[in-house]
Scaffold this motif. Structure first.
Motif, short mmCIF file in Angstrom:
data_model
loop_
_atom_site.label_atom_id
_atom_site.label_comp_id
_atom_site.label_asym_id
_atom_site.label_seq_id
_atom_site.Cartn_x
_atom_site.Cartn_y
_atom_site.Cartn_z
N SER A 55 46.96 37.33 41.31
CA SER A 55 46.60 36.43 42.14
C SER A 55 45.22 36.23 42.41
N LEU A 56 44.97 35.15 43.09
CA LEU A 56 43.67 35.12 43.53
C LEU A 56 43.47 35.63 44.94
N ASN A 57 42.34 36.10 45.13
CA ASN A 57 42.05 36.84 46.54
C ASN A 57 41.56 35.76 47.50
N ALA A 58 42.37 35.64 48.28
CA ALA A 58 42.13 34.53 49.54
C ALA A 58 40.92 34.56 50.02
N ALA A 59 40.32 35.71 50.31
CA ALA A 59 39.09 35.68 51.03
C ALA A 59 37.72 35.05 50.24
N VAL A 60 37.90 35.16 48.87
CA VAL A 60 36.98 34.58 48.06
C VAL A 60 36.85 32.91 48.13
N TYR A 61 38.26 32.38 48.15
CA TYR A 61 38.39 31.00 48.31
C TYR A 61 39.01 30.17 49.57
N TYR A 62 38.64 31.05 50.51
CA TYR A 62 39.38 30.71 51.83
C TYR A 62 38.99 29.18 52.47
#
Ligand code: SF4
Length: 560
Positions: free
Chosen positions: A482-489
């Motif tokens: 899954s995608l790291n939410a911190a990167v794409y916040y």
């Protein structure tokens, strides 16, 4: 002369200046104590963000990553607290101006001008994470002759020990507190009277003003924050995205969560479905709003309200899209997910917390890994973006339970994940009760001057949890889970299911490149880990072991 509303965090995701962020971080570091865990958490969060930035530079980024990484869908909005306070002050006829903490830091001449015009500062602590951050901000706004009122989520802690220079700690419902504060201003700051059912006490040179509680469990009597007025103040036509709040409290009692006890209240209160639908329809009509971001930490409860709201919104032609926090057990019901999707819901934020049933039971989460997986499957099937949060290091956590969490995510395949290290910062949460401390062997340093006080328990220490969180983030990136939410916040709202594959491939490439990891993050983590382990030992060695704390004898039973 007017009120200056100050909101926002010291360092936030909306930060645009690296030097500004560093300067504030240094100030906060100086004002805090025992902050190595906080630093570890920041370093763990920064690594994938920095890796993605380097990959974008060296290897290029697909358009999907560019779109999401540049996104500022919700970052440039005023904080809901500012809009709500402004609405209440408008009603009282009290003039005001507003600024964020970031603006006050970045622009000294503007700060001086705003403070020269202000007779009172209303400082929201909702996005300030600890007393170290609060004192850094207070040092900016304290001036002779200016009354300082602090409220928001640190209110209950500050009421016990108000910091120097604070005139009023406002605790509870802002909508009920502002009329009392406005009357105080009109009296020339001579007579402060609590709202009906509220309370005024004196503590450490400051007034503690408690709001009292609304009658009954309905919040329909509270004013709706006026986003149209907020747009006019800024010379804007409206807001594409607005934030909204429809509940206070929570009927659940997850052991790590203080939401059920915020606002000086323990009851679950909420707005009706019709009231929510009316507010959202008005935002669409008067503000050009396309998306409502619900900040309630639980929006899908009561389920009856959720379904009723969906029906009303569908009947009105879904005036807005919306996103909310939701419990997995509610979303495990496919009909609920289908109804939410039909009513305009585009994204749900789910606290999965763990993939291990024992850890979930320890948390009193009242949800099973199977329900988590069913919720993720339903959301995928009906096209709701899933942003999930997990806690690393809750009592009972081991390397084996984290392995189960990894496998859980691999099977569940949420769109986004965010790993949070277990925190003992929020006072009064169930896991910090003496019985719970004794059950888990939990020791926690009492230190309000850091966002991340040190802890350890029978199965893990906070120093180990940080190491596990870093490793798990990396495994999730390499496994394409899954995608790291911190990167794409900032750009999550722009996410579409078809972006998943190119974004995961980009994330994997960034994690594999390893230049930054070897040159910077490996040595930096090793340094922080050493200091953290030593500091944890020093702080916690003074804490009595919870199972050795003697308890007061039970009172003798009284017989009639
Ligand atoms: S984590 Fe969510 S469900 Fe649990 S108590 Fe907090 S708000 Fe309620």
């Amino acid at each position: 002369m007017s009120v200056l509303i100050v909101t926002g965090g010291l360092v936030s995701a909306a930060e645009t200046s690296l030097s500004g962020a560093l300067r504030k971080s240094v100030l906060q570091w100086r004002a805090s104590e025992a902050a190595w865990l906080d630093l570890k958490v920041k370093v763990v969060m920064a690594e994938p963000i920095a890796e993605a930035a380097v990959e974008r530079l060296l290897g290029g980024a697909p358009p999907e990553a560019e779109l999401l990484m540049r996104g500022r869908d919700t970052l440039d909005l005023p904080e809901l607290a500012e809009v709500a306070l402004a609405t209440a002050l408008d009603k009282e006829g009290l003039p005001y101006e507003a600024a964020t903490v970031a603006e006050l830091f970045a622009d000294a001449p503007r700060r001086a001008a705003l403070l020269a015009r202000a007779e009172a500062v209303y400082l929201s602590t909702t996005l300030l994470r600890d007393l170290g951050e609060l004192e850094t901000v207070l040092s900016l706004v304290r001036r002779p002759g200016i009354k300082v009122v602090v409220g928001g989520s640190l209110g209950s802690v500050l009421a016990e020990d108000p910091p120097p220079g604070v005139d009023v700690v406002a605790v509870g419902y802002g909508e009920l507190l502002v009329p009392a504060l406005a009357a105080w201003a009109r009296s020339g700051y001579r007579a402060l009277t609590p709202p009906d059912g509220g309370l005024l006490t004196r503590r450490a040179g400051a007034w503690v003003l408690r709001s009292g509680l609304p009658a009954g469990t309905s919040l329909d009597g509270l004013d709706t924050p006026d986003w149209a007025a907020a747009a006019r103040r800024r010379g804007r036509a409206g807001w594409k995205v607005v934030q909204y709040e429809s509940v206070r409290g929570c009927p659940y009692r997850c052991a790590f969560c203080n939401y059920p006890f915020l606002f000086d209240d323990t009851r679950f209160r909420y707005k009706s479905a019709r009231r929510i639908a009316d507010d959202w329809t008005r935002y669409a009509q008067t503000c050009g709003t396309e998306v409502v971001s619900c900040l309630d930490s639980l929006f899908t409860v009561p389920p009856k309200r959720n379904r009723e709201l969906c029906d009303i919104l569908v009947a009105r032609g879904t005036p807005v899209k919306w996103l909310c926090y939701a419990r997995a057990d509610d979303l495990a019901d496919e009909e609920t997910v289908a109804a939410m999707k039909a009513a305009g819901c585009v994204q749900v934020q789910i606290g999965l917390e763990s993939g291990d049933p024992v850890v979930l039971a320890n948390m009193n989460k009242r949800v099973t890994p199977e329900a988590n997986l069913a919720a993720l499957e339903n959301c995928r099937k009906h096209g709701l973006t899933t942003v999930t949060t997990l806690i690393v290091g809750f009592p009972g956590e081991t390397a084996a339970t984290l392995e189960r969490t990894f496998e859980h995510l691999r099977h569940g395949r949420p769109d986004f994940h965010f790993l949070a290290t277990f925190s003992t910062r929020a006072a009064g949460v169930p896991v910090l009760e003496p019985e719970s401390r004794a059950r888990f062997g939990l020791r926690a340093a009492s230190n309000p001057r850091t966002t991340a006080p040190y802890w350890d328990h029978d199965t893990m220490s906070c120093a180990q949890a940080g190491v596990h969180a870093r490793a798990l983030n990396r495994r999730l990136a390499l496994a394409g889970t899954s995608l790291n939410a911190a990167v794409y916040y900032g750009g999550v709202l722009s996410y579409r299911p078809e972006m998943r594959a190119p974004l995961l491939a980009f994330q994997k490439r960034a994690a594999e490149r390893g230049v930054l990891r070897r040159a910077l993050f490996d040595p930096l983590n090793a340094f922080v880990d050493r200091r953290l382990a030593a500091d944890v030992e020093a702080w916690l060695s003074g804490e009595p072991h919870p199972r050795s704390v003697s308890r007061p004898a039970a009172p003798e039973p009284l017989h009639a």
